[in-house]
Design a protein around this motif. Structure first.
Motif, PDB file in Angstrom:
ATOM      1  N   LEU A  53       0.843  -1.184   0.000  1.00  0.00           N
ATOM      2  CA  LEU A  53       0.000   0.000   0.000  1.00  0.00           C
ATOM      3  C   LEU A  53       0.881   1.237   0.000  1.00  0.00           C
ATOM      4  CD1 LEU A  53      -2.403  -1.128   2.881  1.00  0.00           C
ATOM      5  CD2 LEU A  53      -2.828  -1.293   0.417  1.00  0.00           C
ATOM      6  N   THR A  54       0.323   2.332  -0.448  1.00  0.00           N
ATOM      7  CA  THR A  54       1.001   3.615  -0.294  1.00  0.00           C
ATOM      8  C   THR A  54       0.104   4.506   0.569  1.00  0.00           C
ATOM      9  OG1 THR A  54       0.026   4.564  -2.295  1.00  0.00           O
ATOM     10  CG2 THR A  54       2.182   3.476  -2.523  1.00  0.00           C
ATOM     11  N   GLY A 107      -8.634   3.342   6.276  1.00  0.00           N
ATOM     12  CA  GLY A 107      -7.397   3.834   5.685  1.00  0.00           C
ATOM     13  C   GLY A 107      -6.652   4.834   6.538  1.00  0.00           C
ATOM     14  N   ASP A 108      -7.284   5.333   7.595  1.00  0.00           N
ATOM     15  CA  ASP A 108      -6.587   6.269   8.476  1.00  0.00           C
ATOM     16  C   ASP A 108      -5.450   5.569   9.208  1.00  0.00           C
ATOM     17  OD1 ASP A 108      -8.006   8.551   7.880  1.00  0.00           O
ATOM     18  OD2 ASP A 108      -9.406   8.347   9.550  1.00  0.00           O
ATOM     19  N   ASP A 135      -3.618   5.510   0.555  1.00  0.00           N
ATOM     20  CA  ASP A 135      -4.084   6.039  -0.724  1.00  0.00           C
ATOM     21  C   ASP A 135      -4.911   5.004  -1.489  1.00  0.00           C
ATOM     22  OD1 ASP A 135      -2.587   8.379  -0.253  1.00  0.00           O
ATOM     23  OD2 ASP A 135      -0.825   7.530  -1.257  1.00  0.00           O
ATOM     24  N   GLU A 136      -5.982   5.465  -2.090  1.00  0.00           N
ATOM     25  CA  GLU A 136      -6.750   4.726  -3.104  1.00  0.00           C
ATOM     26  C   GLU A 136      -7.064   3.275  -2.737  1.00  0.00           C
ATOM     27  OE1 GLU A 136      -4.811   5.245  -6.875  1.00  0.00           O
ATOM     28  OE2 GLU A 136      -4.604   7.391  -6.555  1.00  0.00           O
ATOM     29  N   VAL A 137      -7.721   3.094  -1.593  1.00  0.00           N
ATOM     30  CA  VAL A 137      -8.173   1.769  -1.204  1.00  0.00           C
ATOM     31  C   VAL A 137      -9.548   1.912  -0.557  1.00  0.00           C
ATOM     32  CG1 VAL A 137      -7.025   1.793   1.054  1.00  0.00           C
ATOM     33  CG2 VAL A 137      -7.508  -0.387  -0.044  1.00  0.00           C
ATOM     34  N   THR A 138     -10.458   1.012  -0.909  1.00  0.00           N
ATOM     35  CA  THR A 138     -11.796   1.051  -0.325  1.00  0.00           C
ATOM     36  C   THR A 138     -11.799   0.327   1.014  1.00  0.00           C
ATOM     37  OG1 THR A 138     -12.551  -1.024  -1.304  1.00  0.00           O
ATOM     38  CG2 THR A 138     -12.823   0.991  -2.645  1.00  0.00           C
ATOM     39  N   ILE A 145      -7.364  -7.039   2.770  1.00  0.00           N
ATOM     40  CA  ILE A 145      -5.903  -6.975   2.871  1.00  0.00           C
ATOM     41  C   ILE A 145      -5.436  -7.243   4.300  1.00  0.00           C
ATOM     42  CG2 ILE A 145      -3.935  -5.370   2.804  1.00  0.00           C
ATOM     43  CD1 ILE A 145      -5.347  -4.074   0.329  1.00  0.00           C
ATOM     44  N   LEU A 146      -6.105  -6.630   5.272  1.00  0.00           N
ATOM     45  CA  LEU A 146      -5.685  -6.786   6.671  1.00  0.00           C
ATOM     46  C   LEU A 146      -6.070  -8.144   7.246  1.00  0.00           C
ATOM     47  CD1 LEU A 146      -6.421  -3.190   7.974  1.00  0.00           C
ATOM     48  CD2 LEU A 146      -4.192  -4.203   7.476  1.00  0.00           C
ATOM     49  N   GLY A 147      -7.003  -8.820   6.631  1.00  0.00           N
ATOM     50  CA  GLY A 147      -7.349 -10.167   7.041  1.00  0.00           C
ATOM     51  C   GLY A 147      -8.005 -10.240   8.401  1.00  0.00           C
ATOM     52  N   LYS A 148      -8.106 -11.456   8.915  1.00  0.00           N
ATOM     53  CA  LYS A 148      -8.822 -11.694  10.157  1.00  0.00           C
ATOM     54  C   LYS A 148      -7.905 -11.788  11.371  1.00  0.00           C
ATOM     55  CE  LYS A 148     -12.711 -13.975   7.939  1.00  0.00           C
ATOM     56  NZ  LYS A 148     -13.650 -12.889   7.990  1.00  0.00           N
TER      57      LYS A 148
END
Length: 159
Positions: A53-54, A107-108, A135-138, A145-148
């Motif tokens: 991620l960026t 995203g914060d 940046d630019e991720v829903t 992405i962060l998973g469980k």
């Protein structure tokens, strides 16, 4: 007399323009979430795989101190889930705090208690220091992405 009136009107016009420009900058800064041009990368390893991620860091002394820390080299943080809305982990050092009452969104990137970093994938309200924003991720993408379970995040200056 005509020259005097022209002179006064010119001064008024210039001072009005200067005031408007000053207010414009202030509004832009607060409306944009106070984001700066400091960019970082975050390599996430989770149960869903490896993801890069960026993020753009905030314009405050906490984010600047974090950026300076990253100039020394990448920072690896083991993060665990907290409250089903964030991943949190220890920085291993303390950064200056700029706490404000805020409501987070997906995203914060938040500094908590000066020594913990969090990546939010949902909302929460508290006194936090905003370090930046992914940046630019829903929200849905970030949850995947962060998973469980626990994740490893490697923060680095974007090169």
């Amino acid at each position: 007399m005509r020259k005097l009136i022209s002179y006064i009107l010119t001064i008024l016009l210039l001072s009005t323009t200067a005031c408007a420009n000053g207010n414009s900058k202030e509004t832009i800064s607060s409306n944009k979430g106070e984001l700066s041009d400091m960019k970082i990368s975050i390599q996430i390893t989770s149960d869903s795989g490896n993801h890069k991620l960026t993020a753009t860091l905030a314009d405050n002394s906490s984010a600047t101190a974090f950026y300076e820390l990253l100039k020394k080299g990448p920072l690896t943080v083991d993060m665990h889930d907290y409250g089903s809305f964030e991943k949190v982990g220890s920085l291993g050092t303390t950064l200056p705090r700029n706490d404000n009452q805020i409501t987070t969104s997906a995203g914060d990137i938040i500094l908590y208690q000066g020594n913990q970093i969090t990546i939010y994938y949902d909302t929460n309200s508290w006194n936090f220091t905003r370090l930046g924003k992914v940046d630019e991720v829903t929200q849905a993408e970030l949850k995947k992405i962060l998973g469980k379970g626990d994740v490893t995040a490697v923060f680095d200056i974007l090169r």
